[in-house]
Design a protein around this motif. Structure first.
Motif, PDB file in Angstrom:
ATOM      1  N   PRO A   1       0.672  -1.114   0.077  1.00 52.06           N
ATOM      2  CA  PRO A   1      -0.078   0.018   0.091  1.00 52.06           C
ATOM      3  C   PRO A   1       0.746   1.277  -0.049  1.00 52.06           C
ATOM      4  O   PRO A   1       0.403   2.346  -0.594  1.00 52.06           O
ATOM      5  CB  PRO A   1      -0.863  -0.123   1.340  1.00 52.06           C
ATOM      6  N   TYR A   2       2.066   1.076   0.771  1.00 57.00           N
ATOM      7  CA  TYR A   2       2.912   2.448   0.702  1.00 57.00           C
ATOM      8  C   TYR A   2       3.467   2.674  -0.605  1.00 57.00           C
ATOM      9  O   TYR A   2       3.541   3.775  -1.211  1.00 57.00           O
ATOM     10  CB  TYR A   2       4.024   2.215   1.808  1.00 57.00           C
TER      11      TYR A   2
ATOM     12  N   ASN B   1       2.420   1.807  -3.508  1.00 52.97           N
ATOM     13  CA  ASN B   1       1.148   2.022  -4.550  1.00 52.97           C
ATOM     14  C   ASN B   1       0.744   3.612  -4.162  1.00 52.97           C
ATOM     15  O   ASN B   1       0.899   4.287  -5.336  1.00 52.97           O
ATOM     16  CB  ASN B   1      -0.005   1.163  -3.998  1.00 52.97           C
ATOM     17  N   LYS B   2       1.255   4.109  -3.051  1.00 47.10           N
ATOM     18  CA  LYS B   2       0.748   5.526  -2.817  1.00 47.10           C
ATOM     19  C   LYS B   2       1.662   6.128  -3.477  1.00 47.10           C
ATOM     20  O   LYS B   2       1.635   7.365  -4.100  1.00 47.10           O
ATOM     21  CB  LYS B   2       0.641   5.591  -1.269  1.00 47.10           C
ATOM     22  N   LYS B   3       3.058   6.004  -3.051  1.00 41.25           N
ATOM     23  CA  LYS B   3       4.021   6.582  -3.489  1.00 41.25           C
ATOM     24  C   LYS B   3       4.302   6.303  -5.373  1.00 41.25           C
ATOM     25  O   LYS B   3       4.555   7.503  -5.774  1.00 41.25           O
ATOM     26  CB  LYS B   3       5.489   6.155  -2.911  1.00 41.25           C
TER      27      LYS B   3
ATOM     28  N   GLU C   1       1.396   6.620  -7.187  1.00 48.65           N
ATOM     29  CA  GLU C   1       0.515   7.448  -7.559  1.00 48.65           C
ATOM     30  C   GLU C   1       1.221   9.098  -7.650  1.00 48.65           C
ATOM     31  O   GLU C   1       0.650   9.862  -8.142  1.00 48.65           O
ATOM     32  CB  GLU C   1      -0.465   7.325  -6.415  1.00 48.65           C
ATOM     33  N   GLU C   2       2.043   9.255  -6.289  1.00 44.39           N
ATOM     34  CA  GLU C   2       2.499  10.503  -6.097  1.00 44.39           C
ATOM     35  C   GLU C   2       3.611  10.660  -7.112  1.00 44.39           C
ATOM     36  O   GLU C   2       4.481  11.707  -6.920  1.00 44.39           O
ATOM     37  CB  GLU C   2       2.909  10.641  -4.848  1.00 44.39           C
TER      38      GLU C   2
ATOM     39  N   TYR D   1       6.397   9.210  -7.302  1.00 37.71           N
ATOM     40  CA  TYR D   1       7.752   8.911  -6.913  1.00 37.71           C
ATOM     41  C   TYR D   1       8.654   7.757  -7.647  1.00 37.71           C
ATOM     42  O   TYR D   1       7.884   6.722  -8.002  1.00 37.71           O
ATOM     43  CB  TYR D   1       7.959   8.306  -5.359  1.00 37.71           C
TER      44      TYR D   1
ATOM     45  N   ARG E   1      -1.019  -1.224 -12.222  1.00 40.55           N
ATOM     46  CA  ARG E   1      -0.571  -1.030 -11.194  1.00 40.55           C
ATOM     47  C   ARG E   1       0.168  -1.967 -10.322  1.00 40.55           C
ATOM     48  O   ARG E   1       1.201  -2.135  -9.964  1.00 40.55           O
ATOM     49  CB  ARG E   1      -1.700  -0.096  -9.924  1.00 40.55           C
TER      50      ARG E   1
ATOM     51  N   THR F   1      -0.807   0.632   8.718  1.00 33.92           N
ATOM     52  CA  THR F   1      -1.547   1.692   8.613  1.00 33.92           C
ATOM     53  C   THR F   1      -1.095   2.899   7.866  1.00 33.92           C
ATOM     54  O   THR F   1      -1.764   4.090   7.853  1.00 33.92           O
ATOM     55  CB  THR F   1      -2.035   2.235   9.957  1.00 33.92           C
ATOM     56  N   GLY F   2       0.142   2.889   7.555  1.00 35.18           N
ATOM     57  CA  GLY F   2       1.169   3.948   6.752  1.00 35.18           C
ATOM     58  C   GLY F   2       2.329   4.404   7.846  1.00 35.18           C
ATOM     59  O   GLY F   2       2.559   3.851   8.799  1.00 35.18           O
TER      60      GLY F   2
END
Length: 151
Positions: free
Chosen positions: A27-28, A30-32, A34-35, A37, A64, A144-145
């Protein structure tokens, strides 16, 4: 003038198994992604099979999943040179000595603009040293991040 200390932001993570590590990281990552990175993985142990199994089971668009699967989840024998990339994150996984060795190599790179490092420790390997290791970091990555640590 930006000092080397301001260029490196370090976070730690603790896990009990490879699947647990990947449940924290995916999840981390994936988020990065999207940003926008650039994500690099340097791991002492080959994680290709376990991350593939996890990716087959999670609900994420195929494009993804492929981006995440195409990261270097294989064993990293040598550290490679990091180009001067903006928004760069390096995830380092291995025993304490391996993590320290890779971090020293990263810290010696002169042309870093800004870099985030996530050092991942196996709880079984570090045992009672978790408190000592946690004190060295301002942030902890868990399921949870990112969690900020306060003294």
């Amino acid at each position: 003038m930006v000092t080397k200390e301001n260029k490196l932001e370090k976070t730690c993570s603790f896990y009990v198994s490879e699947y647990h590590l990947e449940m924290i990281l995916v999840p981390y990552i994936n988020k990065k992604i999207e940003e926008k990175y650039n994500v690099e993985i340097i791991t002492q142990k080959n994680l290709k099979d376990t991350v593939k199994t996890l990716m087959d089971k999670i609900n994420l668009e195929e494009q993804r999943k492929n981006k995440i699967l195409n990261l270097n989840w294989g064993e990293s024998k040598d550290f490679y040179e990091i180009k001067n990339k903006e928004k760069q994150i390096i995830i380092v996984n291995g025993n304490k000595e391996y993590i320290e060795q890779i971090n020293k190599q990263i810290e010696n790179i002169e042309e870093i603009d800004k870099l985030e490092i996530v050092n991942c420790y196996n709880l079984e390997e570090i045992g009672e040293n978790i408190g000592e290791i946690r004190k060295q970091y301002k942030n902890i990555l868990n399921t949870t991040g990112i969690e900020k640590q306060y003294d």
